[in-house]
Write an enzyme that holds these catalytic residues in place. Structure first.
Site, PDB file in Angstrom:
ATOM      1  N   HIS A   4       1.656   4.530  -2.841  1.00  0.00           N
ATOM      2  CA  HIS A   4       1.756   5.995  -2.724  1.00  0.00           C
ATOM      3  C   HIS A   4       3.114   6.460  -3.259  1.00  0.00           C
ATOM      4  O   HIS A   4       3.207   7.470  -3.959  1.00  0.00           O
ATOM      5  CB  HIS A   4       1.670   6.429  -1.263  1.00  0.00           C
ATOM      6  CG  HIS A   4       0.296   6.395  -0.675  1.00  0.00           C
ATOM      7  ND1 HIS A   4      -0.771   7.053  -1.239  1.00  0.00           N
ATOM      8  CD2 HIS A   4      -0.184   5.803   0.451  1.00  0.00           C
ATOM      9  CE1 HIS A   4      -1.848   6.867  -0.477  1.00  0.00           C
ATOM     10  NE2 HIS A   4      -1.521   6.110   0.551  1.00  0.00           N
ATOM     11  N   HIS A  47       0.828  -1.212   0.000  1.00  0.00           N
ATOM     12  CA  HIS A  47       0.000   0.000   0.000  1.00  0.00           C
ATOM     13  C   HIS A  47       0.866   1.268   0.000  1.00  0.00           C
ATOM     14  O   HIS A  47       0.714   2.140  -0.861  1.00  0.00           O
ATOM     15  CB  HIS A  47      -0.918  -0.011   1.230  1.00  0.00           C
ATOM     16  CG  HIS A  47      -1.770   1.211   1.379  1.00  0.00           C
ATOM     17  ND1 HIS A  47      -3.093   1.243   1.015  1.00  0.00           N
ATOM     18  CD2 HIS A  47      -1.479   2.457   1.828  1.00  0.00           C
ATOM     19  CE1 HIS A  47      -3.581   2.457   1.239  1.00  0.00           C
ATOM     20  NE2 HIS A  47      -2.624   3.217   1.741  1.00  0.00           N
ATOM     21  N   GLU A  48       1.762   1.346   0.969  1.00  0.00           N
ATOM     22  CA  GLU A  48       2.559   2.568   1.077  1.00  0.00           C
ATOM     23  C   GLU A  48       3.473   2.744  -0.136  1.00  0.00           C
ATOM     24  O   GLU A  48       3.723   3.868  -0.578  1.00  0.00           O
ATOM     25  CB  GLU A  48       3.373   2.571   2.374  1.00  0.00           C
ATOM     26  CG  GLU A  48       2.522   2.585   3.648  1.00  0.00           C
ATOM     27  CD  GLU A  48       1.462   3.662   3.674  1.00  0.00           C
ATOM     28  OE1 GLU A  48       1.664   4.731   3.059  1.00  0.00           O
ATOM     29  OE2 GLU A  48       0.400   3.431   4.289  1.00  0.00           O
ATOM     30  N   HIS A  92       3.234   6.693  -6.935  1.00  0.00           N
ATOM     31  CA  HIS A  92       2.489   7.872  -7.387  1.00  0.00           C
ATOM     32  C   HIS A  92       3.405   9.102  -7.371  1.00  0.00           C
ATOM     33  O   HIS A  92       3.326   9.969  -8.238  1.00  0.00           O
ATOM     34  CB  HIS A  92       1.288   8.070  -6.457  1.00  0.00           C
ATOM     35  CG  HIS A  92       0.190   8.924  -7.001  1.00  0.00           C
ATOM     36  ND1 HIS A  92      -0.864   9.317  -6.226  1.00  0.00           N
ATOM     37  CD2 HIS A  92      -0.036   9.474  -8.225  1.00  0.00           C
ATOM     38  CE1 HIS A  92      -1.693  10.071  -6.953  1.00  0.00           C
ATOM     39  NE2 HIS A  92      -1.211  10.181  -8.167  1.00  0.00           N
TER      40      HIS A  92
HETATM   41 ZN   LIG Z   1      -2.755   5.280   1.997  1.00  0.00          ZN
END
Ligand SMILES: [Zn+2]
Length: 717
Positions: free
Chosen positions: A511, A507-508, A514
């Site tokens: 980011h 998940h991290e 991105h």
């Molecule tokens: Zn998040």
């Protein structure tokens, strides 16, 4: 760099609110630790000369932040004054682009400071944070409420179709104009004065809330004197509890420290029911003890002043104001997304509770199962129905392997990028690791820092942020960090992750991707500078690859033997994905609806007692199940009182619609391939908010997003 600057703390806070919890893990420290500070000079005042402007953590001292940030504000105001007073007619270059270029020192100092107050804080930094918060709010207002500056922005905005601008420039201009209006640029002087006071007070209160909650969390754990009471916990958990007690000056005892969510990981295995209830009570009431860490008065005042702020700006509620610039646009859309899912979620949760009660009854428990019992018996249901035990799978999830052979491997398969660890850059804590990120052609794309382990100086949860933002005007490449909260294992023990920890790492890094792929010209629309209900899309999307067969087989290997996880165990993990989703969805919806309830209050109505208000709100939205408390109760809901998610906790669900729908596109097009990854990188991950994101998504997908893949994934159909 105007918008980035004003938003940088909101973004850092928003991401620091990344809704992830923690569990266990150790890593060799290979990076040099901060030592030998130089006297007399403040290293934050000049750009770092390290590669890619990596922060000079070996030279930065706590005492450097405040003077650097204050000098940064002074320089920034002088730069803005020049732009506002320019005798030339306003142009995109001399106004909007000039704003994008302004504030370099302030951004640099603040980016590092906010990373430290989240991940490595102490009483000195907390005091600086409290002192600076109102000044930074006043600083933002001084710019947004500058009439000469706004006149230039407004004039350009009026002619935006005729200025020969690129689509990205139009977006930046529109967003800049919107920021001024939302900050009160069009209000009369009296209202602007009131707004300034409210903003300053709000920022002081959110900082005070965070500091109180960190103290309440640290003081709120349950101390156990007799190790027999810990029956059911693993040896590793018991050792960690002993170390936590020792660190708290209670050597020879065991401390069950509080995690930031309502449910506590130890509750899944603690056999002593009275102790379970004690832990749950400590969690639910952690910041309601009537002492200096009680957050309720702060919360009440925050709710009240936000409602008044929205009223001043012409909105019926703070939620209406807060959501106006999001993908959802109105609270009604966000609320509908949540309330539409309540019946399916609570029906499923009630069915799960019935199974739990059946186990209790079969064992002649003689009690009605409650929130404190849920995970303990759910774990037994899981073993019975899915025959899956966390202890069986953890040996296959060693942190370093999950990171390199899982997270980095998936990114290479999809996007062609590689990561290589380096040990020559200074770090702020010995646990922190640094990686170079290279593109397929060997060109460096970013620097990536990973801070994996829980400690008292770190806020709960997991998050991503930037030390340096991608900037097409200056050519800066991003310097990005991920912070996790895995329990640090005792020395010499392997860092074994739970399945939840594994998905958090993916998940991290989603980011981070991105940020890494950002290719915008203007920093205010770079990387993760997107609406909240979009920003969790790339991160949640990246979680899907944790279970991709090729990726999974590459990292899920036994830490001692190197053997692949047996297929039967893999099948169980896949099958168990919908396990407990009634509970998980209901506790999430309860928290998101609490957020909406607090922030849809009209001005003047936010005076009700916090606990009464919470009880009534949960009943109103039909999520008042005693056995399923909200994921965060009001008193420790840091996303909305201490972070950037006020009226925005729904955003995870909004983004989840997108992440499942996008993953469905990959499925329809052959899954994990470089070609598919490139499409996603080009159309979604690299664009920041340089154009309308709804349109960008439809162009990627070829249609509107659908909620069906999400409901199916959660087993709610
Ligand atoms: Zn998040």
């Amino acid at each position: 760099m105007f918008r980035t600057l004003l938003l940088s703390s909101a973004i850092a806070l928003a991401l620091s609110a990344c809704d992830r919890t923690a569990t266990e893990s150790p890593m060799p420290n290979t990076a040099p630790v901060a030592t030998a500070p130089t006297q007399g000079e403040n290293p934050l005042l000049a750009a770092s000369t390290l590669p890619f402007q990596a922060p000079v953590f070996d030279r930065i001292q706590d005492s450097h932040y405040q003077p650097a940030i204050e000098e940064g504000m002074r320089q920034h105001l002088a730069e803005v004054r020049k732009i506002a007073d320019n005798a030339e007619a306003p142009s995109f270059t001399n106004t909007i682009e000039a704003l994008e270029r302004s504030g370099a020192l302030l951004i640099r100092a603040r980016s590092i400071f906010s990373a430290m107050t989240s991940a490595n804080t102490n009483p000195t930094l907390q005091a600086v944070d409290e002192a600076l918060a109102p000044k930074l709010a006043e600083h933002a207002d001084a710019i947004h409420l500058d009439p000469a500056l706004f006149a230039r922005v407004k004039s350009l905005y009026g002619q935006r179709a005729d200025l020969g601008l690129t689509p990205e420039q139009v977006t930046v201009l529109e967003r800049t104009h919107e920021d001024f209006v939302r900050a009160g640029a069009e209000l009369d002087a009296a209202k602007q004065a009131e707004l300034r006071k409210l903003n300053s007070e709000e920022s002081s209160l959110t900082t005070a809330f965070s500091n109180k909650l960190l103290a309440a969390n640290n003081a709120g754990g349950v101390l156990v004197e007799d190790v027999k009471k810990l029956d059911g916990l693993s040896e590793g958990d018991i050792a960690a509890a002993a170390e936590a007690a020792k660190a708290a000056g209670k050597d020879g005892q065991w401390l069950l420290a509080l995690q930031n969510t309502t449910q506590q990981p130890v509750l899944a295995s603690l056999k002593d029911r009275a102790l379970r209830e004690q832990v749950m009570a400590a969690s639910l009431g952690r910041a309601e003890k009537g002492d200096g860490n009680d957050t309720r008065a702060t919360i009440q005042r925050l709710a009240e002043l936000r409602a008044r702020k929205a009223e001043l700006l012409g909105y019926p509620s703070y939620a209406a104001y807060g959501i106006a610039d999001q993908m959802a646009v109105t609270p009604e859309v966000a609320l509908k997304l949540l309330t539409d899912t309540v019946p399916a979620a609570t029906t499923r949760a009630k069915a799960e509770l019935a199974k739990i009660q059946a186990v209790v009854d079969a064992q002649n428990g003689g009690f009605t199962a409650g929130a404190a019992d849920w995970d303990f018996y759910a774990e037994q249901v899981r073993k019975a129905e899915y025959d899956l035990d966390e202890a069986q799978i953890k040996p296959y999830f060693e942190l370093d392997r999950v990171l390199k052979d899982g997270v980095f491997f998936a990114a290479e398969q999809l996007y062609g990028i590689t990561a290589k660890e380096r040990t020559d850059l200074p770090v702020y804590h010995p646990d922190v690791r640094v990686f170079d990120i290279f593109d397929a052609d060997g060109k460096q794309l970013a620097l990536f820092y990973l801070d994996p382990f829980k400690r008292e100086s770190k806020q709960g949860g997991a998050w991503m942020g930037n030390f340096v933002e991608q900037n097409g005007l200056t050519g800066d490449i991003p310097v990005i960090y991920n912070v996790e909260n895995y329990t640090k294992p005792a020395a010499g023990q392997p860092a074994l992750l739970s399945w939840d920890d594994v998905t958090t790492l993916f998940h991290e890094y989603g980011h981070a991707l991105h940020g890494i792929f950002s290719k915008t010209t203007y920093p205010s629309v770079a990387g993760t500078n997107t609406p909240r209900d979009f920003v969790e899309f790339p991160s949640q999307f990246n979680e899907h690859w944790a279970l991709d067969p090729k990726v999974f087989a590459n990292y899920a290997k036994h830490h001692q033997t190197g053997e692949a996880m047996p297929q039967a165990l893999v099948d169980k993990i896949v099958k168990a994905r919908t396990f407990n989703q009634g509970y998980a969805t209901t506790e999430y919806l309860s928290a998101a609806l609490l957020d909406m309830a607090w922030h849809t209050l009209p001005s003047g109505d936010a005076k009700k007692d916090v606990d009464t208000f919470e009880r009534e709100a949960l009943a109103k939205y039909k999520v008042d199940m005693a056995a399923v408390p909200p994921r965060y109760r009001t008193n420790y809901f840091s996303h909305i009182w201490g972070g950037g998610y006020a009226a925005g906790y729904y955003a995870y669900f909004g983004a989840e619609v997108l992440d499942h729908d996008a993953f469905q596109w990959f499925r329809e097009n052959g899954g994990l391939t470089r070609a598919n990854g490139q499409v996603f990188r080009d159309k979604i991950l690299s664009i920041g908010q340089s154009r309308d994101l709804g349109t960008a998504y439809r162009e990627f997908r070829g249609k509107e997003p659908s909620v069906e893949p999400l409901l199916e994934h959660r087993g709610l159909k």
